[in-house]
Design an enzyme around this catalytic site. Structure first.
Site, PDB file in Angstrom:
ATOM      1  N   GLU A 148      42.312  49.159  40.665  1.00  0.00           N
ATOM      2  CA  GLU A 148      42.977  48.472  40.694  1.00  0.00           C
ATOM      3  C   GLU A 148      44.090  48.297  39.197  1.00  0.00           C
ATOM      4  O   GLU A 148      43.896  49.049  38.302  1.00  0.00           O
ATOM      5  CB  GLU A 148      42.968  47.128  40.404  1.00  0.00           C
ATOM      6  CG  GLU A 148      41.846  46.607  39.484  1.00  0.00           C
ATOM      7  CD  GLU A 148      41.423  45.623  39.480  1.00  0.00           C
ATOM      8  OE1 GLU A 148      42.289  44.207  40.360  1.00  0.00           O
ATOM      9  OE2 GLU A 148      40.304  45.283  39.028  1.00  0.00           O
ATOM     10  N   GLU A 247      39.875  35.233  43.114  1.00  0.00           N
ATOM     11  CA  GLU A 247      39.423  35.655  41.744  1.00  0.00           C
ATOM     12  C   GLU A 247      40.704  35.111  40.741  1.00  0.00           C
ATOM     13  O   GLU A 247      41.268  35.804  39.745  1.00  0.00           O
ATOM     14  CB  GLU A 247      40.164  37.207  41.943  1.00  0.00           C
ATOM     15  CG  GLU A 247      39.164  37.628  40.212  1.00  0.00           C
ATOM     16  CD  GLU A 247      39.635  39.424  39.705  1.00  0.00           C
ATOM     17  OE1 GLU A 247      38.609  39.824  39.697  1.00  0.00           O
ATOM     18  OE2 GLU A 247      40.420  39.701  40.000  1.00  0.00           O
TER      19      GLU A 247
END
Length: 262
Positions: A148, A247
């Site tokens: 990511e 998240e």
């Protein structure tokens, strides 16, 4: 859509091992975690306690980070960190073992910050080797390594989807591993100035996972200005059918109230 609660950033008023049950009580059937141990290789008892917390709560573990160092202190992964490469490699079998026991097949490998005194090219070459090892370590359980972009970490070199995809392509060319995919964290992408709508249009088929938080502030959807619902619908329309990782940080009494009106 299947929402999965990131229990490393949410429900933090509770001890870590109580959070899966709290997520279940809030109506969720899935959770994900950053690496939940202080050490890259925890004790068998620590592993068993973590696994039992998941199974006793009757939730599914949909995602797990590989060991990433001391995150509160600013570490952002061990993949490209020469002095800690052995630590990362020792962690691979542990993470894959937990995944095998719990049916988790998505494993996030944080790339790591640039290290003073080490050439970026040396770090990148090591990262390619370690990502290949990670991919092969989870392949027997049908696992996928996630990579990511990250915001808020000035020394972290992967900031855009293009940065990540270039690394994934390099691993594929050099090692032939194909079970590495983009973790599309819409918050990190947006904060770093990436064109999230274009990323979805061009690369949704390469998403291994999606995580969400609003910006500014990294709060729950609706606390900022990002068109998260539209981005999720677009991704789904282009074939993404995996879970959506929650998240985000929140001070709300009910951290999931926004879903009632979503």
């Amino acid at each position: 859509m299947l929402y999965t609660v990131n229990c490393s950033i949410l429900l933090t008023e509770l001890p870590l091992l109580q959070r899966p049950a709290a997520a279940k009580a809030a109506g969720f059937d899935a959770v994900e975690f950053w690496w939940p141990f202080a050490a890259a290789v925890p004790t068998e008892t620590q592993i068993a306690d973590f696994e039992n917390a998941i199974t006793d709560a009757d939730v599914r573990l949909t995602g797990l980070n590989f060991a990433a160092g001391d995150m509160p202190a600013g570490d952002r992964g061990l993949v490209s960190w020469p002095a800690r490469s052995d630590e990362f490699r020792d962690n691979l079998a542990v993470a894959a073992g937990i995944g095998g026991h719990l049916g988790c097949t998505s494993f996030n490998a944080l790339y790591g910050n640039r290290i003073d005194g080490v050439a970026p090219e040396e770090q990148d070459e090591l990262a390619i080797e370690n990502l290949s090892l990670a991919a092969r370590s989870v392949a027997p359980i049908g696992g996928t390594v996630l990579l990511e972009p990250v915001s808020g970490a000035p020394k972290y070199p992967l900031r855009t989807a293009a940065d990540v995809l270039a690394v994934i392509e390099r691993v594929s060319i050099q090692s032939g591993d194909t079970n590495i995919k983009l973790l599309a964290d819409f918050y990190h992408l947006a904060v770093n100035g990436d064109d999230v709508e274009a990323v979805i249009s061009e690369h949704a088929h390469r998403f291994g996972h999606i995580q969400i938080a609003d910006a500014p502030g990294r709060g729950e959807p609706g606390t900022g200005t990002l068109p998260i619902h539209e981005w999720l619908a677009h991704s789904h329309g282009l074939g993404y059918d995996g879970p959506i990782g929650l998240e985000y940080k929140t001070v709300a009494t009910n951290p999931f109230a926004w879903l009632e009106t979503a």
